[in-house]
Design a protein around this motif. Structure first.
Motif, short mmCIF file in Angstrom:
data_model
loop_
_atom_site.label_atom_id
_atom_site.label_comp_id
_atom_site.label_asym_id
_atom_site.label_seq_id
_atom_site.Cartn_x
_atom_site.Cartn_y
_atom_site.Cartn_z
N PRO A 395 0.81 -1.22 0.00
CA PRO A 395 0.00 0.00 0.00
C PRO A 395 0.85 1.27 0.00
O PRO A 395 0.39 2.33 -0.44
CB PRO A 395 -0.81 -0.12 1.29
N LEU A 396 2.09 1.19 0.48
CA LEU A 396 2.98 2.36 0.49
C LEU A 396 3.78 2.50 -0.80
O LEU A 396 4.63 3.39 -0.92
CB LEU A 396 3.94 2.28 1.68
N GLY A 397 3.51 1.60 -1.77
CA GLY A 397 4.23 1.67 -3.03
C GLY A 397 5.59 1.02 -3.02
O GLY A 397 6.41 1.26 -3.92
N LEU A 398 5.87 0.20 -2.01
CA LEU A 398 7.16 -0.48 -1.90
C LEU A 398 7.06 -1.91 -2.42
O LEU A 398 6.01 -2.55 -2.32
CB LEU A 398 7.62 -0.52 -0.44
N VAL A 399 8.16 -2.42 -2.98
CA VAL A 399 8.24 -3.82 -3.38
C VAL A 399 9.13 -4.54 -2.38
O VAL A 399 10.30 -4.18 -2.20
CB VAL A 399 8.80 -3.97 -4.81
#
Length: 502
Positions: A395-399
């Motif tokens: 959800p925070l845009g991290l992989v």
């Protein structure tokens, strides 16, 4: 794709580089005084059983006791010879106190080198690799590498290995990626070799003392020939005549093959490099190694990566930098992230980064763009020999991803924490040190009697005190009622100082 393996040998260090299309992809280092122990088999003694951790510490003759978890003691379930090891049902883990007792002697294999302050990681599930197969002495599984995707080839290899396995032996095998397209005769030679090695291990484990090595994996050059050579490898270039001859003899004895129209024999791919210019300089490998120790990695587009390795995880931050793009911001971000995904996969492999890895791609709004970036990363990681697992965007845009770690990273092999900052990467400013000195002077004067004081510090700090803080020094002398002299010393680090009472 053009791929070459370069072997550089010096008296106390051997380095192996994998170069694809002129770019360094992997670097393996082995030093005579600090050879890795992954794959080695030892006769150990249980030093301490810890029920709360479901683990035990085992003495195997290394500097620190090694770690053995209960899950690595239980033998895998015995298959029917038709399934892959990964598809077998998991065996429930019994309490460690039922499996081991203190003082018990046990034969174990190292699966992870000592890293940082941690001891080696062990298993009792022994495996012995060869060119095309991995012997699993305690199970009857016949599995095939997931990287061999052709179903007909998988079935052929599995059938050949099952038929060639010695009768009466309860051994299993994993067919390695290198076995794709190999003949029945080549597989039979590997099985014979592995059976001979396992018999010798059985004999030796009964006679050696606790803490002695029962089986030692091959040296780095031989492992490189065994593990890294694939069909698309054009040449193996070795700058040592002695190592070159050893590699040719090893390949001829244990990895025989017949030349075809598609390419030469494996032995013929191994060449001696006798040029005057160092082989790593010729291919630009030395420069690549230096760049691999930097935190920042430039991208061709003008963007860049910032890689931070910490004790808990590795983080990778992507920035557009000077890349402005041609169309709009979303397209610019998308193109940068695509390029970054390929670069990240290469850097993980080159720097041998393992454990938990967090990638902070530049924020994208388009769901399809996110999917393509993730797919590009996964595709680039297919070349990696280490097992990797990549998860969807958070959800925070991290992989978030993991990469199996068995040895120290390149950075930790080649560098050590800064003696001045103790690995923090920052130093206290001269201003901060100045005020620490002032506080220490007051503390010393209140505790001890002295006629005057001498402060020894780095030239940069002393210069600041005698110049910008001269008025403050006069006030301090009046406050403590003592004269204070400052002496610069080049041997002092910026944060280091001594207050001497005279």
């Amino acid at each position: 794709m053009s791929e070459e393996i370069l072997v550089n040998v010096t008296p106390r260090e051997t380095r192996v580089a994998v170069v694809e299309n002129g770019m360094l992809q992997e670097l393996h280092i082995e030093r005579g005084w600090a050879r890795g122990v992954v794959g080695n088999i030892y006769k150990g003694r249980v030093q301490r059983v810890m029920p709360g951790m479901q683990a035990a510490f085992i003495e195997i003759g290394l500097e620190r006791a090694a770690f053995l978890h209960a899950a690595d003691i239980v033998k895998p379930a015995v298959g029917d010879g038709e399934g892959d090891a990964a598809s077998l049902p998991a065996t429930p883990t019994r309490p460690i106190s039922e499996l081991l007792r203190e003082g018990q002697e046990i034969v174990v294999q190292v699966v992870k080198d000592p890293i940082g302050g941690k001891g080696a990681r062990l298993t009792t599930q022994i495996s012995i690799p060869s060119r095309y197969l991995v012997l699993l002495p305690h199970t009857r599984v016949v599995g095939v590498s997931a990287r061999i995707e052709d179903e007909a080839e998988r079935a052929r290899l599995k059938a050949h290995v099952a038929a060639l396995a010695p009768a009466g032996e309860s051994h299993g095998y994993i067919v390695r990626t290198n076995a794709e397209g190999q003949s029945e005769e080549a597989l039979a030679e590997d099985i014979t070799y592995l059976s001979r090695v396992w018999a010798l291990i059985g004999e030796k484990s009964g006679s050696v003392r606790v803490g002695e090595c029962v089986y030692e994996d091959l040296t780095l050059p031989l492992r490189a020939v065994r593990d890294l050579i694939r069909r698309d490898v054009e040449k193996v270039k070795v700058d040592s005549r002695e190592t070159f001859e050893r590699l040719r003899a090893f390949a001829a004895q244990f990895m025989p093959s017949t030349g075809t129209a598609e390419g030469p024999d494996l032995v013929e791919k191994i060449e001696h490099y006798a040029g005057a210019r160092p082989i790593f300089d010729l291919y630009g490998v030395e420069d690549e190694i230096q760049r691999a120790l930097d935190k920042q990695v430039p991208l061709k587009s003008g963007g860049y990566l910032v890689i931070d390795q910490t004790e808990a995880m590795t983080t990778v931050d992507i920035n557009t930098g000077s890349f402005l793009g041609q169309r709009n911001q979303e397209e610019t971000v998308y193109r940068t992230n695509l390029e970054a995904a390929q670069s990240v996969a290469r850097q993980l492999r080159l720097r041998n980064l393992g454990g938990i890895i967090i990638i902070d791609f530049i924020d994208m709004n388009d769901a399809e763009h996110k999917r393509q970036v993730l797919r590009t990363l996964e595709k680039a990681l297919l070349k990696d020999h280490a097992k990797t697992t990549v998860y969807e965007f958070s959800p925070l845009g991290l992989v978030e991803m993991t990469r199996k770690r068995t040895t120290e990273s390149l950075q930790r092999q080649l560098t050590e924490p800064c003696h001045e900052c103790s690995g923090r990467g920052t130093l206290k400013t001269p201003e901060t040190v100045t005020y620490e000195i002032f506080r220490e002077i007051v503390r010393q004067v209140r505790q001890f009697d002295a006629a005057r004081l001498l402060v020894i510090a780095s030239p940069k700090v002393v210069a600041r005190i005698t110049d910008e803080e001269s008025a403050a020094v006069a006030e301090l002398e009046e406050f403590v009622g003592k004269s204070i002299r400052f002496q610069p010393d080049d041997q002092y680090a910026q944060e280091q100082f001594d207050v001497v009472l005279l």
